[in-house]
Design an enzyme around this catalytic site. Structure first.
Site, PDB file in Angstrom:
ATOM      1  N   HIS A 130       3.450   5.626  -7.265  1.00 33.30           N
ATOM      2  CA  HIS A 130       2.286   6.255  -6.638  1.00 33.30           C
ATOM      3  C   HIS A 130       2.660   7.481  -5.808  1.00 33.30           C
ATOM      4  O   HIS A 130       1.792   8.316  -5.533  1.00 33.30           O
ATOM      5  CB  HIS A 130       1.583   5.260  -5.719  1.00 33.30           C
ATOM      6  CG  HIS A 130       0.597   4.382  -6.409  1.00 33.30           C
ATOM      7  ND1 HIS A 130      -0.368   4.878  -7.250  1.00 33.30           N
ATOM      8  CD2 HIS A 130       0.390   3.034  -6.355  1.00 33.30           C
ATOM      9  CE1 HIS A 130      -1.118   3.888  -7.693  1.00 33.30           C
ATOM     10  NE2 HIS A 130      -0.675   2.751  -7.172  1.00 33.30           N
ATOM     11  N   HIS A 159       6.028  -0.054  -8.438  1.00 34.99           N
ATOM     12  CA  HIS A 159       4.620   0.365  -8.518  1.00 34.99           C
ATOM     13  C   HIS A 159       4.282   1.324  -7.374  1.00 34.99           C
ATOM     14  O   HIS A 159       3.686   2.396  -7.602  1.00 34.99           O
ATOM     15  CB  HIS A 159       3.729  -0.874  -8.455  1.00 34.99           C
ATOM     16  CG  HIS A 159       2.271  -0.596  -8.606  1.00 34.99           C
ATOM     17  ND1 HIS A 159       1.587  -0.812  -9.782  1.00 34.99           N
ATOM     18  CD2 HIS A 159       1.352  -0.116  -7.734  1.00 34.99           C
ATOM     19  CE1 HIS A 159       0.310  -0.470  -9.626  1.00 34.99           C
ATOM     20  NE2 HIS A 159       0.154  -0.054  -8.383  1.00 34.99           N
ATOM     21  N   GLU A 160       4.663   0.960  -6.153  1.00 34.12           N
ATOM     22  CA  GLU A 160       4.310   1.790  -5.002  1.00 34.12           C
ATOM     23  C   GLU A 160       5.045   3.129  -5.019  1.00 34.12           C
ATOM     24  O   GLU A 160       4.481   4.161  -4.623  1.00 34.12           O
ATOM     25  CB  GLU A 160       4.600   1.040  -3.697  1.00 34.12           C
ATOM     26  CG  GLU A 160       3.904  -0.311  -3.570  1.00 34.12           C
ATOM     27  CD  GLU A 160       2.419  -0.262  -3.870  1.00 34.12           C
ATOM     28  OE1 GLU A 160       1.769   0.746  -3.524  1.00 34.12           O
ATOM     29  OE2 GLU A 160       1.899  -1.220  -4.466  1.00 34.12           O
ATOM     30  N   MET A 187       0.847  -1.195   0.000  1.00 33.21           N
ATOM     31  CA  MET A 187       0.000   0.000   0.000  1.00 33.21           C
ATOM     32  C   MET A 187       0.875   1.235   0.000  1.00 33.21           C
ATOM     33  O   MET A 187       1.811   1.357   0.791  1.00 33.21           O
ATOM     34  CB  MET A 187      -0.924  -0.007   1.221  1.00 33.21           C
ATOM     35  CG  MET A 187      -1.813   1.216   1.312  1.00 33.21           C
ATOM     36  SD  MET A 187      -2.872   1.432  -0.155  1.00 33.21           S
ATOM     37  CE  MET A 187      -3.156   3.193  -0.103  1.00 33.21           C
TER      38      MET A 187
END
Length: 920
Positions: free
Chosen positions: A382, A378-379, A344
């Site tokens: 973000h 990916h994180e 996350m």
């Protein structure tokens, strides 16, 4: 938040709220605009009748109040360490009872944008009290006449006032609250592990998409950003981590301490994060301040070294790519024993499942190393797209997740070029998107905002459409406008923030299209992109080489029908020239080219999000070319020709025999992607027929696959692989993929070469373990279970957990299913995937189906959609369809019903063809 690793899944500098305009108007590269207080569309407060607390129709908060800042104080009452009774040198030691309570208060400062007598926030599962409303301009309190919770899916908390809040006034709301730490991996939740006889407890948060309201009352919508200032009260032996760096730590007494964090920039509530842990870290100063936290033994063993180093490299890459420094000032990576999903992207405090952060050299596989790099990439993407720049509402989640997925392709390729996995990642996402988008239950990348209201609606957006299709459509746009222009559009500059629009492109000479007039308004990105993001499904380009006509259709799972909205850019080559040519189809107006008996191959390198069908003569020429000189066909297209052929056969657009013949060139093929495509599509045959009389004849008809598999094993055996990896580093990783696939085929077909490769390399363990358990009895299964229970390596545990599902003994599979109900045996975050593994075993599919129906409330706490899809993937009879329809209460059952109907139709149409198919 990554979907498969998932899956993810926000702040604007200058205190702007950035959002998406993807329906109508100019489609920008990121289609983001600022939604500041002066241009927020005002929505009047709900006006329920005196006898009900019904929410407004769209269940959205009114925009009459604009939050500016939260000041939050929380006390987490967990005991961090508890010694198990009856163990250790002192069996009579008394242990405290664990407490799951947290208490706190918050003050939210906000501006009134429209006169109102009510304050609406979101709150769920909290006991809220003591409201105090202050006019910050006059320093006078405003009397509160009532506090009400809406008992529905809106989660509204309504503060009724005696006097009105006036427009442009500045106010604050103080509230006290308390709640319980969750045991279900949501909101503020409990994670745990055992260190010898000591149980270690961790409090961590996971708030995406709508769980911030379970931790503190808030304006829990992504565009209602605010500054956060957090104070945590926690046990003295623990550390508290938050989005921002701590600036003060104070010891209160022998048991408690207080940690106060610096203010964050403005960000969305779902990115608010903190944790209370008994962890250690290795500080690492480089271009940026990066710390990685994990269990002390993992830190001491160096298992976080790779994640720390790769994060540093990836951050440098993104700073260069976006021409903007990372703005939070610090970034913590936290390896948690329990987390759903896999990671996350909380701004400044990224949380990971241990398996996606910890790497043990010589024990973990190279594929595990790739997963870690991909998830971290990916994180970190973000931190800019999702955190710095955020969609306005969850209907545009694809901009968060699609961009992060797309950017991770180049990021990993840049910092780990020896992985050479960019093409594999692209094809995985392309096929995931195709598979889900072919069903009527699919949805557009950007559905109307009013269609996404409830938490279940929002959770439904976290799927392959948002992640995989989003990435592939962005890749198509990058190819359309050019990488340089695309990357320029992504750059976030401090001097020009936020983006208002993507630069309008001017027609270039090379964009004049053969045999067809130029696309109208070629500088209109909106005109090109809107159909791709506002419609579900994908087109099929039909090419007839006898008359040179290109036509555009939409593929349903029964028939083709014309479409009138897509603009499709088609790059193609022919056997007469290796030069790329280009044609555009617009509003289904056919395009024509002149070719004389040549083969034509369209969608070069699969840059377009569409399938291609040809007239039979061109199919024959292409398949012949693959067998005589396959290297004249680009690698990605060699795999995609197989995938297109099989999926067009499912739609009855080509014969299933043509699909099977598209794999014949594999007898000479040694690269991974074409083989992966063939195996994946043939696995559908196995799923449909492995419980029927067709299975035996089908195995005979594809016996040549076994022989081809043997050739690959001989070429890519352990010794030869080791030699190639020494002298050809960049291709080493791809060779490992090919070798693993070959071993999987050998083992699943019972070939002795499978056993001969039992000299287990970490990359091959997963398949070898599976086959060993499948061939064994109780003793082998229990040996693997003991290894799983005692192993401290996360990669090894994952491979063993999957291998345990491979047994053919029904009673062992039933035992394994029962273990998933015990979090001491199978962690809650692993329950759904464990049942999924069991369901993929033909011996366990029926068991798994009955099990999830009996235990749905517990097992669906993870990925219920994935669970339903996996357990019903073999369903292909009317009886099974009736069983699925009967379970209408299950999440994602609509998708399972549709897929079962498709399977039934496909089996009816293809059963005889497969039975009659002879050896090629």
């Amino acid at each position: 938040m990554p979907l498969k690793f998932g899956t993810s899944k926000a702040i604007a500098i200058a205190f702007g709220v950035l959002t998406v305009s993807s329906i109508g108007g100019m489609f920008t590269m990121i289609i983001l605009f600022k939604a500041q207080t002066q241009n927020i569309t005002m929505t009047p407060p709900p006006t329920p009748s005196p006898t009900t607390l019904a929410p407004p129709p769209n269940m959205r908060l009114p925009k009459s109040l604009v939050p500016q800042k939260y000041e939050i104080s929380l006390a987490v009452h967990l005991y961090t360490k508890i010694i198990e009774e009856g163990n250790g040198s002192n069996p009579n030691i008394t242990t405290p009872n664990q407490t799951m309570i947290f208490t706190g208060n918050s003050t939210v400062h906000f501006q009134c944008a429209q006169r109102t007598m009510s304050i609406f926030l979101n709150s769920r599962n909290l006991n809220v009290s003591s409201p105090v409303v202050l006019n910050e301009n006059t320093k006078r309190n405003i009397k509160v006449s009532g506090l009400q919770h809406y008992d529905d899916e809106s989660d509204f908390l309504k503060i009724e006032l005696m006097d009105a809040l006036e427009a442009e006034g500045n106010y604050s709301l103080f509230l006290s609250f308390h709640g319980e730490v969750s045991d279900n991996l949501e909101a503020l939740y409990l994670s745990r592990y055992t260190d010898g006889i000591i149980k270690i407890f961790i409090a961590a948060t996971n708030l995406q998409p709508t769980d911030a309201r379970k931790v503190f009352p808030c304006f829990d919508e992504p565009d209602m950003k605010a500054v956060f200032k957090l104070t945590i009260f926690h046990r003295r032996e623990t550390i508290a981590l938050g989005n921002a760096a701590p600036y003060e730590r104070n010891i209160i007494d022998d048991e408690w301490q207080r940690t106060t964090f610096r203010e964050t920039p403005k960000m969305s509530t779902y990115l608010f994060a903190f944790t209370v842990v008994f962890f250690t870290t290795q500080c690492h100063f480089c271009v940026l301040f990066v710390q990685t936290y994990a269990r002390p033994e993992a830190i001491d063993a160096g298992h976080t070294d790779y994640a720390r180093d790769i994060a540093r490299k990836l951050l440098r890459f993104y700073e260069s790519q976006f021409e903007m420094k990372y703005s939070m000032g610090k970034i913590d990576q936290l390896a948690l024993p329990d987390l759903y999903p896999a990671a996350m992207e909380n701004w400044g405090l990224i949380t990971y499942q241990e398996g996606f952060l910890l790497y043990q050299e010589g024990v973990s596989s190279l594929l595990h190393k790739e997963d870690i790099a991909t998830v971290i990439a990916h994180e970190l993407a973000h931190q800019w797209f999702g955190n710095e720049v955020t969609m306005k509402w969850w209907n545009d989640l694809w901009l968060n997740e699609g961009i992060a997925t797309y950017l991770s392709y180049s990021a990993v390729d840049s910092v780990e070029p020896t992985f050479n996995i960019k093409e594999i990642s692209i094809m995985n996402d392309l096929h995931d998107a195709f598979r889900e988008d072919a069903l009527a239950s699919s949805h557009p990348l950007s559905p109307p905002s009013k269609a996404i209201n409830t938490t279940d609606d929002i959770l439904g957006m976290f799927d392959s459409i948002s992640y995989s299709k989003g990435a592939i459509v962005l890749r198509m746009l990058a190819n359309h406008v050019g990488e340089v222009v695309f990357n320029k559009g992504l750059q976030v500059s401090k001097n020009d923030f936020p983006f208002r629009s993507f630069p309008r492109l001017k027609p270039q000479a090379e964009n004049q299209y053969r045999g067809h007039k130029a696309v109208r308004n070629t500088d209109d990105i909106a005109g090109f992109m809107n159909p791709w993001i506002t419609q579900s499904g994908y087109p099929v380009i039909t090419i007839n080489t006898t008359n040179g006509q290109f036509s555009l259709y939409f593929l349903g799972h029964v028939k083709l029908h014309p479409v009138n909205s897509w603009t499709v850019e088609i790059e193609f080559i022919s056997d007469a020239s290796s030069k790329f040519e280009k044609v555009y189809l617009y509003n289904n107006e056919p395009a024509f080219i002149t070719k004389n008996g040549e083969w034509i191959l369209a969608n070069i390198d699969c840059t377009g999000y569409y399938r291609v069908n040809y007239n039979p003569e061109n199919w024959e020429r292409l398949l012949a070319q693959l067998q005589t000189n396959r290297h004249s066909i680009p690698l990605l297209n060699r795999g995609q020709l197989i995938d297109d052929a099989f999926n067009l056969a499912r739609a009855k657009l080509v014969n299933v025999t043509l699909a099977l013949n598209s794999t014949l060139f594999l007898t000479n093929e040694t690269t991974f992607l074409p083989w992966e495509s063939a195996v994946r599509n043939l696995e559908y045959f196995i799923l449909m027929f492995d419980r029927s009389e067709v299975y035996g004849p089908m195995q005979v008809s594809v016996i040549w696959l076994k022989n081809s598999c043997l050739q690959i094993i001989l070429i890519f055996g352990n010794t030869h692989i080791s030699y190639l990896c020494i002298y050809h580093t960049k291709c080493c990783f791809i060779l490992r993929y090919t070798q693993l696939l070959a071993i999987k085929l050998a083992c699943s077909n019972g070939l002795p070469e499978c056993v001969e490769m039992a000299n287990i390399h970490p990359n091959l363990r997963s398949e070898i373990y599976c086959q060993a358990v499948a061939a064994g009895e109780k003793e082998e299964w229990e040996f693997a279970w003991d290894m799983y229970q005692t192993s401290s390596d996360t990669s090894e545990k994952e491979q063993l957990r999957r291998a345990l599902s491979c047994t053919k003994k029904i009673w062992l599979l039933s035992r394994y299913l029962d273990y998933t109900l015990d979090p001491e045996k199978i962690r809650l975050m692993d329950v759904a995937s464990t049942i999924y593994y069991i369901a993929q075993n033909s011996a366990g599919q029926a068991l798994a189906w009955n099990f999830i129906r009996a235990n749905w409330d517990y097992v669906s706490q993870g990925d219920g959609a994935m669970l339903i899809a996996g357990v019903t993937s073999r369903f292909s009879t009317e009886f099974e369809l009736e069983e699925v329809i009967y379970q209408s209460f299950l999440l994602a059952v609509a998708l399972a019903i549709e897929q079962t109907q498709v399977n039934i139709q496909w089996v009816k149409e293809n059963k005889d063809d497969v039975l009659q198919k002879k050896k090629p």
